[in-house]
Design a protein around this motif. Structure first.
Motif, mmCIF file in Angstrom:
data_model
loop_
_atom_site.group_PDB
_atom_site.id
_atom_site.type_symbol
_atom_site.label_atom_id
_atom_site.label_comp_id
_atom_site.label_asym_id
_atom_site.label_seq_id
_atom_site.Cartn_x
_atom_site.Cartn_y
_atom_site.Cartn_z
ATOM 1 N N UNK A 72 17.463 58.982 29.106
ATOM 2 C CA UNK A 72 18.373 57.982 28.559
ATOM 3 C C UNK A 72 17.936 57.526 27.177
ATOM 4 N N UNK A 73 16.654 57.350 26.999
ATOM 5 C CA UNK A 73 16.135 56.830 25.737
ATOM 6 C C UNK A 73 16.016 57.897 24.660
ATOM 7 N N UNK A 74 15.525 59.073 25.024
ATOM 8 C CA UNK A 74 15.198 60.086 24.024
ATOM 9 C C UNK A 74 15.876 61.430 24.238
ATOM 10 N N UNK A 274 23.893 57.134 35.096
ATOM 11 C CA UNK A 274 23.168 56.258 34.176
ATOM 12 C C UNK A 274 23.460 56.734 32.759
ATOM 13 N N UNK A 275 23.767 55.800 31.837
ATOM 14 C CA UNK A 275 23.986 56.246 30.457
ATOM 15 C C UNK A 275 23.562 55.184 29.458
ATOM 16 N N UNK A 276 23.166 55.676 28.291
ATOM 17 C CA UNK A 276 22.753 54.862 27.162
ATOM 18 C C UNK A 276 24.007 54.255 26.540
ATOM 19 N N UNK A 277 24.117 52.934 26.574
ATOM 20 C CA UNK A 277 25.326 52.246 26.147
ATOM 21 C C UNK A 277 25.541 52.278 24.640
ATOM 22 N N UNK A 278 24.533 52.690 23.872
ATOM 23 C CA UNK A 278 24.668 52.782 22.421
ATOM 24 C C UNK A 278 25.062 54.185 21.964
ATOM 25 N N UNK A 279 25.094 55.116 22.897
ATOM 26 C CA UNK A 279 25.385 56.510 22.547
ATOM 27 C C UNK A 279 26.719 57.013 23.059
ATOM 28 N N UNK A 280 27.394 56.246 23.912
ATOM 29 C CA UNK A 280 28.634 56.735 24.515
ATOM 30 C C UNK A 280 29.716 55.670 24.574
ATOM 31 N N UNK A 306 16.389 46.752 28.639
ATOM 32 C CA UNK A 306 15.149 47.537 28.707
ATOM 33 C C UNK A 306 14.257 47.215 27.505
ATOM 34 N N UNK A 307 13.000 46.964 27.753
ATOM 35 C CA UNK A 307 12.066 46.642 26.683
ATOM 36 C C UNK A 307 11.855 47.832 25.750
ATOM 37 N N UNK A 308 11.912 47.565 24.448
ATOM 38 C CA UNK A 308 11.622 48.591 23.434
ATOM 39 C C UNK A 308 12.487 49.831 23.625
ATOM 40 N N UNK A 309 13.728 49.624 24.024
ATOM 41 C CA UNK A 309 14.597 50.764 24.326
ATOM 42 C C UNK A 309 15.207 51.381 23.072
ATOM 43 N N UNK A 310 15.731 50.515 22.179
ATOM 44 C CA UNK A 310 16.392 51.014 20.979
ATOM 45 C C UNK A 310 16.464 49.898 19.946
ATOM 46 N N UNK A 311 16.343 50.257 18.703
ATOM 47 C CA UNK A 311 16.514 49.273 17.633
ATOM 48 C C UNK A 311 18.004 49.055 17.397
#
Length: 345
Positions: A72-74, A274-280, A306-311
């Motif tokens: 999800x993160x990378x 599960x998905x990254x909310x900043x990418x989709x 999530x801690x330190x997930x994305x800027x």
């Protein structure tokens, strides 16, 4: 530019479901699933800020949630998990176990004024005709939610329809930059958002800042898009969305729902997504429920901070009271997530 790990979502029309599944799906076999369920019942926790070595003594649950979190993160930004039999329990137990599973990757936050950290995604229009999108059965606009990560568990699919739709923010940004670059500036500028009657007492019903559709922070490109909130703000302010922004979001919607960028997939009983909310961008097709209430469509949803997930830029916060937007929506006794403006979108 698209990262190699998100390349699978660049042009959906050129892909098959098998290709996408090979990048996103994790199948858990029976033996491993039983171990995971046993460990989950013991409430195993894990700190994802610490690097996890591939220690053979590491628990199966820890290995699985670490893998999901990393993807999800990378990675591709999305995981469809199959084979963990959480949905085989009764509804209450399924929800409890799912929330516990998600908590291993972040902090569940409130999804509405109801304070629901475990959201029931189901049609509630029989008692609330103006229910928010996740509580009705209509097709939804492509949009983002509020948190870092969105988690879904399918308890029961609909009788017909209710399929999940996704489009990659990175692919859409690249396509607009290539075909209509003059529209990008308005998408980076954005517009204020209406908070749909979920603002705390004394707070403004409309954000005091523009919410950008696309934004960059420390090299990370992110998307935040809620068309309805944008146009509701213009309606409440007795003005029109700026013409260039109107053209830009119309074009964004056209691309995001086209066969070139939109991946549509059904979720089966027991599937966890599960998905990254900043990418989709995501949405759902309209659906028809079974007349038997015990067979009606039901998904459980969890929003994770999530801690330190994305800027991300602070302007992405539609509900800034909750830890810059990552803390969810402030609960308010007696209120329900509903909005009855009739807008021409």
């Amino acid at each position: 530019m698209l990262s190699e790990k998100n390349e699978i979502f660049k042009s959906i029309s050129a892909r098959t479901n098998n290709e996408i599944y090979s990048q996103c799906v994790i199948h858990v076999n029976g033996v491993r699933a039983r171990k995971i369920m046993s460990e989950l019942s013991d409430k195993i926790t894990h700190n994802f800020d610490e690097k996890v070595d591939n220690d053979p003594s590491e628990s199966e649950l820890q290995k699985l949630t670490t893998d999901i979190y990393e993807r999800l993160k990378n990675g591709s930004g999305m995981v469809l998990l199959k084979g963990v039999p959480i949905a085989e329990m009764n509804e209450s137990e399924s929800g409890e176990y799912f929330l516990r599973f998600c908590r291993l990757m972040g902090e569940p936050v409130s999804q509405s004024v109801m304070g629901d950290r475990l959201g029931r995604v189901e049609d509630m229009t029989h008692i609330d005709p103006d229910a928010r999108g996740y509580r009705n059965r209509e097709e939804l606009f492509m949009h983002t939610d509020q948190p870092d990560v969105v988690c879904m568990l399918c308890i029961r699919p609909a009788k017909h329809g209710g399929h999940s739709k996704f489009a990659s923010a990175l692919a859409l940004h690249e396509a607009i930059k290539r075909t209509k670059p003059d529209l990008l500036s308005s998408l980076y500028t954005g517009y204020p958002y209406h908070r749909l009657n979920e603002h705390p007492p004394g707070a403004s019903e409309i954000t005091e800042h523009n919410v950008p559709v696309f934004s960059e922070c420390n090299g990370d490109l992110s998307i935040r898009y809620l068309r309805f909130n944008m146009f509701a703000a213009a309606f409440a302010r007795n003005e029109k969305v700026p013409p260039l922004l109107q053209e830009a979001v119309d074009y964004l919607d056209e691309l995001a729902t086209s066969s070139h960028f939109c991946w549509i997939t059904p979720l089966e009983k027991g599937d966890m997504l599960f998905f990254n909310n900043y990418l989709f961008l995501h949405s759902r097709t309209a659906f028809e429920d079974d007349e038997d209430s015990a067979k009606k469509r039901l998904m459980y949803r969890v929003w994770l901070a999530c801690d330190h997930f994305r800027s991300i830029r602070s302007e992405l916060a539609v509900h800034p009271e909750g830890e810059g937007g990552r803390g969810g929506i402030t609960p308010q006794d007696g209120k329900r997530p509903r909005f009855d403006y009739d807008l021409d979108l």
